[in-house]
Design a protein around this motif. Structure first.
Motif, PDB file in Angstrom:
ATOM      1  N   ARG A  94      29.884  40.649  34.853  1.00 33.12           N
ATOM      2  CA  ARG A  94      30.033  39.484  33.974  1.00 33.12           C
ATOM      3  C   ARG A  94      30.489  39.907  32.577  1.00 33.12           C
ATOM      4  NH1 ARG A  94      28.917  34.423  32.365  1.00 33.12           N
ATOM      5  NH2 ARG A  94      27.914  34.137  30.356  1.00 33.12           N
ATOM      6  N   THR A 154      41.271  35.946  42.165  1.00 32.60           N
ATOM      7  CA  THR A 154      40.561  36.351  40.949  1.00 32.60           C
ATOM      8  C   THR A 154      39.549  37.468  41.209  1.00 32.60           C
ATOM      9  OG1 THR A 154      38.881  34.617  41.251  1.00 32.60           O
ATOM     10  CG2 THR A 154      40.819  34.067  39.932  1.00 32.60           C
ATOM     11  N   TRP A 197      26.333  31.122  36.133  1.00 34.23           N
ATOM     12  CA  TRP A 197      26.321  32.579  36.296  1.00 34.23           C
ATOM     13  C   TRP A 197      24.950  33.144  36.646  1.00 34.23           C
ATOM     14  CZ3 TRP A 197      23.525  35.916  33.161  1.00 34.23           C
ATOM     15  CH2 TRP A 197      23.028  35.398  31.959  1.00 34.23           C
ATOM     16  N   SER A 247      28.849  31.480  40.979  1.00 33.64           N
ATOM     17  CA  SER A 247      28.818  31.228  39.530  1.00 33.64           C
ATOM     18  C   SER A 247      29.677  30.030  39.159  1.00 33.64           C
ATOM     19  CB  SER A 247      29.299  32.466  38.767  1.00 33.64           C
ATOM     20  OG  SER A 247      28.402  33.548  38.929  1.00 33.64           O
ATOM     21  N   LYS A 248      30.797  29.876  39.831  1.00 36.52           N
ATOM     22  CA  LYS A 248      31.680  28.738  39.547  1.00 36.52           C
ATOM     23  C   LYS A 248      31.031  27.418  39.946  1.00 36.52           C
ATOM     24  CE  LYS A 248      36.088  31.201  39.863  1.00 36.52           C
ATOM     25  NZ  LYS A 248      37.355  31.377  40.637  1.00 36.52           N
ATOM     26  N   GLN A 249      30.200  27.459  40.993  1.00 37.27           N
ATOM     27  CA  GLN A 249      29.578  26.238  41.490  1.00 37.27           C
ATOM     28  C   GLN A 249      28.246  25.923  40.810  1.00 37.27           C
ATOM     29  OE1 GLN A 249      30.849  24.017  43.779  1.00 37.27           O
ATOM     30  NE2 GLN A 249      32.733  25.225  43.713  1.00 37.27           N
ATOM     31  N   SER A 254      34.152  41.509  32.968  1.00 38.78           N
ATOM     32  CA  SER A 254      35.174  40.676  33.624  1.00 38.78           C
ATOM     33  C   SER A 254      36.158  41.508  34.430  1.00 38.78           C
ATOM     34  CB  SER A 254      35.949  39.832  32.589  1.00 38.78           C
ATOM     35  OG  SER A 254      35.091  38.945  31.935  1.00 38.78           O
ATOM     36  N   TYR A 311      41.055  35.796  47.681  1.00 36.90           N
ATOM     37  CA  TYR A 311      40.413  35.385  46.426  1.00 36.90           C
ATOM     38  C   TYR A 311      41.159  36.049  45.273  1.00 36.90           C
ATOM     39  CZ  TYR A 311      36.267  33.355  44.205  1.00 36.90           C
ATOM     40  OH  TYR A 311      35.406  32.565  43.489  1.00 36.90           O
ATOM     41  N   GLN A 320      30.983  35.584  42.066  1.00 39.00           N
ATOM     42  CA  GLN A 320      31.971  34.786  41.359  1.00 39.00           C
ATOM     43  C   GLN A 320      32.050  33.363  41.925  1.00 39.00           C
ATOM     44  OE1 GLN A 320      36.532  35.323  39.674  1.00 39.00           O
ATOM     45  NE2 GLN A 320      35.778  36.754  41.192  1.00 39.00           N
ATOM     46  N   SER A 321      31.996  33.250  43.258  1.00 40.76           N
ATOM     47  CA  SER A 321      32.064  31.925  43.889  1.00 40.76           C
ATOM     48  C   SER A 321      30.852  31.072  43.524  1.00 40.76           C
ATOM     49  CB  SER A 321      32.143  32.079  45.413  1.00 40.76           C
ATOM     50  OG  SER A 321      33.300  32.781  45.793  1.00 40.76           O
TER      51      SER A 321
END
Length: 275
Positions: free
Chosen positions: A246, A132, A208, A203-205, A249, A130, A200-201
């Motif tokens: 968050r 990021t 947040w 939140s992208k889908q 970052s 991953y 993070q995964s």
């Protein structure tokens, strides 16, 4: 406190983690290899454990470049690989018991601590799989971070008010070992998995809020062995770490606040719990 000559293998491992956060990839991998070979030499790791780690790291390294259909399966494998390492369910590791039923103060229950060789590899596997994971430098809201830290650290006196903890100011002679282990081996692995990967995964889908909520709930549930009250407090602490991740970052900021929370607990209250 029980230390022996084989403990040297955790030094290159710890330095590898620090260098990974500094984006010194080649130096980090070199030190990681030294730690692995040292684990074999010192009988802290056998061939089955070694192979499991190498296979996991190799798959993680290939994952970002796989086709989508294969990538999903690879991430599922990495997820279970990480969980197995968390639970110490993979054979082949002889982690070092460095504290055996020590007591921080008269009101605290006995505490045992290991230097783990399996769990820290979660960080490296996720780092490869991953890209990021460490976060980005798009934002750093220092005001929001410290406003989040206030309710986060308030959880300790709230736990006191509910009778789960008692104030007990102590500085055990093994504080430095706790610092190194908790900061570099424990908090890094946990934050990499729950915030860097899960939060993070999701939140992208799903956004947040869902990402933080689900990662925090899962973080709370892994503390089920301590009872429902501990699950609730760990979940709330997870929300704090998630918000800090968050707003900053940067994974290292979440790791730092996670450690500071644990260290404040150790120094100021009964640890890990009261009698």
């Amino acid at each position: 406190m029980s230390l022996d000559i084989s403990m040297w293998i955790w030094l290159p491992l710890s330095l590898a983690i620090i260098l990974a956060f500094a984006n010194k990839t080649k130096a980090s991998i070199t030190l990681l290899a030294i730690s692995l070979i040292g684990g074999l030499i010192e009988n802290r790791l056998n061939i089955s454990g070694f192979v499991t780690l190498i296979v996991g790291i190799a798959i993680a390294h290939k994952t970002p470049n796989l086709e989508r259909k294969w990538q999903i399966g690879s991430y599922i494998f990495i997820l279970f690989w990480c969980v197995a390492l968390f639970l110490h369910a993979i054979p082949g590791f002889r982690n070092a018991k460095v504290l055996d039923a020590v007591i921080t103060g008269p009101q605290s229950i006995p505490f045992t601590m290991y230097l783990n060789l399996d769990k820290p590899f979660i960080f490296f596997g996720l780092l490869f799989a991953y890209p990021t994971l460490l976060g980005n430098k798009r934002t750093f809201n220092i005001k929001a971070i410290f406003l989040t830290a206030i309710p986060l650290f308030s959880l300790l006196p709230i736990a006191w008010g509910l009778g789960a903890l008692q104030p007990e100011i102590t500085v055990p002679d093994w504080w430095w070992l706790f610092l190194l282990n908790n900061l570099l081996l424990t908090c890094v692995a946990e934050e990499a998995f729950f915030r860097g990967f899960i939060q993070q995964s999701l939140s992208k889908q799903f956004g947040w809020i869902i990402g933080i909520a689900m990662a925090s709930l899962l973080f709370g549930l892994v503390h089920i062995h301590g009872g429902l009250l501990l699950v609730a407090f760990a979940t709330l602490a997870g929300v704090g770490y998630g918000l800090i991740y968050r707003y900053s970052s940067r994974l290292w900021v979440a790791v730092l606040f996670h450690f500071l929370f644990n260290f404040a607990h150790l120094l100021l209250f009964t640890y890990p719990m009261m009698k």
